[in-house]
Design an enzyme around this catalytic site. Structure first.
Site, PDB file in Angstrom:
ATOM      1  N   TYR A 143       0.847  -1.188   0.000  1.00  0.00           N
ATOM      2  CA  TYR A 143       0.000   0.000   0.000  1.00  0.00           C
ATOM      3  C   TYR A 143       0.880   1.234   0.000  1.00  0.00           C
ATOM      4  CZ  TYR A 143      -3.534   3.411   1.510  1.00  0.00           C
ATOM      5  OH  TYR A 143      -4.376   4.503   1.598  1.00  0.00           O
ATOM      6  N   ASP A 238       9.259   3.044   0.054  1.00  0.00           N
ATOM      7  CA  ASP A 238       8.177   3.651   0.813  1.00  0.00           C
ATOM      8  C   ASP A 238       8.399   3.283   2.280  1.00  0.00           C
ATOM      9  OD1 ASP A 238       5.922   4.359   2.147  1.00  0.00           O
ATOM     10  OD2 ASP A 238       4.507   3.459   0.736  1.00  0.00           O
ATOM     11  N   LYS A 266       3.978   9.095   8.848  1.00  0.00           N
ATOM     12  CA  LYS A 266       3.713   8.526  10.174  1.00  0.00           C
ATOM     13  C   LYS A 266       4.688   9.051  11.250  1.00  0.00           C
ATOM     14  CE  LYS A 266       0.731   5.097   8.327  1.00  0.00           C
ATOM     15  NZ  LYS A 266       0.719   4.217   7.191  1.00  0.00           N
TER      16      LYS A 266
HETATM   17  C1  LIG Z   1       0.089   4.671   5.758  1.00  0.00           C
HETATM   18  C2  LIG Z   1       0.897   4.414   4.546  1.00  0.00           C
HETATM   19  C3  LIG Z   1       0.857   5.271   3.435  1.00  0.00           C
HETATM   20  C4  LIG Z   1      -0.135   6.398   3.309  1.00  0.00           C
HETATM   21  O1  LIG Z   1       0.038   7.369   4.281  1.00  0.00           O
HETATM   22  P1  LIG Z   1      -1.217   8.333   4.637  1.00  0.00           P
HETATM   23  O2  LIG Z   1      -0.617   9.315   5.578  1.00  0.00           O
HETATM   24  O3  LIG Z   1      -2.248   7.442   5.234  1.00  0.00           O
HETATM   25  O4  LIG Z   1      -1.665   8.951   3.374  1.00  0.00           O
HETATM   26  C5  LIG Z   1       1.749   5.055   2.411  1.00  0.00           C
HETATM   27  N1  LIG Z   1       2.611   4.016   2.452  1.00  0.00           N
HETATM   28  C6  LIG Z   1       2.664   3.172   3.488  1.00  0.00           C
HETATM   29  C7  LIG Z   1       3.667   2.074   3.489  1.00  0.00           C
HETATM   30  C8  LIG Z   1       1.782   3.323   4.551  1.00  0.00           C
HETATM   31  O5  LIG Z   1       1.791   2.431   5.544  1.00  0.00           O
END
Ligand SMILES: *Cc1c(COP(=O)(O)O)cnc(C)c1O
Length: 427
Positions: A143, A238, A266
């Site tokens: 994701y 990511d 995060k």
């Molecule tokens: C949470 C997450 C996102 C998206 O971040 P948001 O702040 O929710 O838009 C992207 N990549 C990873 C790996 C994530 O866990």
């Protein structure tokens, strides 16, 4: 457990918020019932609208590595807020935060944005602008936020809700996203070979954590690095979850593989809406106004958000030699509790997932074999015993520096009970 207020708040919410929530992962669709509405949190504990208290392993889905309402972070936000919530003009804290992110990750420049979605979306635009190519490679079950081109075979809420390919994404656009199998470099190589000279980048979660935790197989990340180099494509890690979590330097430092670009989010916002993309100077210089790849944000680098992020990174840096080993220890305790209860686990430090399956998954195909009815029983039993975990088999548990030994012990007993219930019911 009394859920009267949560149930009432959920009924009210459903009238004005689709599904009663502002993000699908918060709904309990996969486990049934109304979600708990949360009133407050402190340290490792949250309290819901009915006064029930839980040891929290969601931790806002990862940001709260220092726990809820850490006093120094709250004070930094209060002090910044008192000086003005937003200017739309530069402030010194943005530079300090970019420096901190670069120093820890090895990136040379960073651009602050407001969400992980924006960070990934912008990193991909940058990779396309830099290489002059359109196609990207991602992995099924990973994701990277909810931008159009990344909602193709996506994990997290998309996987939980059985909608890996969202409606509303034009097929013509989704065709630019090529999908490979996590932990299978040959599947990425095949895509490179059939799309020669067209692939701008590979984007990957260096530890997959949105299909449940699936660590990279030995050599997987190194193979992606070699494939990108051989094909003139950029490698994007990511690290929205793994950054500052699996080690102070993130997954790149832990596995010794350097991407060209990073997405962070995060933890770097300390619980406030803040994220960043970062990487090599030569590439980052292509971002406007120094280059031709446009990306902007009214609230980007927000004063209160940067204050929370800076204070969080400052504390992590200062105490990293205590915090990360202690997270590892607590993670190991939870892992053994699951194993003793007969439930396999994948874990990288303070990031773990128990799986209701015969063995711990190494791929997306393995993840799909999990017993979701058993998970739902386990979830309910954990909540009944005062332990708050994500309402989905396909998410991670997040530990924090604030989790106490006493609460870890209480959690281990709950695990023995809840896994026992789940396995008995579905044996
Ligand atoms: C949470 C997450 C996102 C998206 O971040 P948001 O702040 O929710 O838009 C992207 N990549 C990873 C790996 C994530 O866990």
């Amino acid at each position: 457990m009394n859920k009267t207020n949560s149930q009432r708040l959920f009924e009210e919410a459903k009238r004005v918020l689709p599904g009663g929530v502002d993000s699908p992962v918060r709904a309990y669709r996969a486990v049934g019932g109304a979600p708990l509405f949360i009133a407050r949190g402190k340290g490792d504990t949250i309290e819901d609208a009915d006064g029930n208290r839980f040891v929290d392993y969601v931790m806002s889905w990862g940001p709260l590595i220092l726990g809820h309402a850490r006093s120094e972070v709250v004070a930094a936000v209060q002090s910044a807020a008192a000086d003005g919530l937003s200017f739309g003009a530069p402030t010194g804290r943005e530079t300090r935060l970019a420096e901190a992110i670069c120093a820890a990750s090895g990136a040379e420049m960073a651009r602050l944005v407001n969400s992980g979605t924006e960070a990934c979306m912008s990193a991909i635009r940058l990779a396309r602008g830099y290489t002059g190519r359109d196609k990207i490679i991602k992995f099924e079950g990973c994701y990277h936020g909810h931008s159009d081109g990344l909602l193709v075979k996506a994990g997290s809420g998309c996987l939980t809700g059985a909608m890996p390919d969202s409606a509303g994404v034009p097929a013509s656009y989704a065709r630019e996203t090529l999908v490979a199998d996590y932990n299978d470099p040959a599947s990425a190589e095949a895509l490179f070979n059939s799309n020669r000279g067209e692939v701008a980048c590979v984007i990957v979660e260096p530890v997959a954590a949105n299909m449940g935790v699936v660590p990279p197989a030995p050599g997987f990340l190194q193979a992606l690095r070699r494939l990108c180099d051989a094909n003139g494509a950029l490698l994007i890690f990511d690290e929205v979850i793994t950054g500052f979590r699996v080690s102070f330097g993130g997954a790149a430092a832990l596995y010794g593989v350097r991407p060209d670009l990073f997405a962070f989010g995060k933890i770097i916002g300390g619980g406030m809406p803040l994220a960043a993309y970062a990487g090599k100077r030569e590439i980052m210089q292509c971002v406007a106004p120094s280059g031709k790849v446009y990306q902007a944000g009214t609230l980007s680098g927000n004063p209160a958000a940067t204050a929370a992020g800076l204070k969080t990174l400052e504390i992590l840096e200062k105490y990293k030699d205590e915090i990360y080993p202690s997270l590892e220890e607590k993670g190991a305790e939870l892992e053994s509790a699951y194993r003793e209860a007969g439930v396999p686990v994948n874990r990288v430090g303070s990031l773990l997932s128990p799986f209701f399956a015969k063995e711990a998954p190494a791929s997306y195909a393995d993840v799909k074999k999990c017993d979701l009815a058993a998970f739902a029983e386990y979830f309910a039993a954990m909540q009944e015993r005062g332990i708050y975990v994500a309402p989905s088999q396909f998410e991670a548990m997040f530990l924090s520096a604030a989790h106490t030994e006493e609460h870890i012990g209480k959690t281990c007993s709950a695990i023995a009970f809840a896994c026992g219930q789940a396995l008995k019911g579905n044996g």
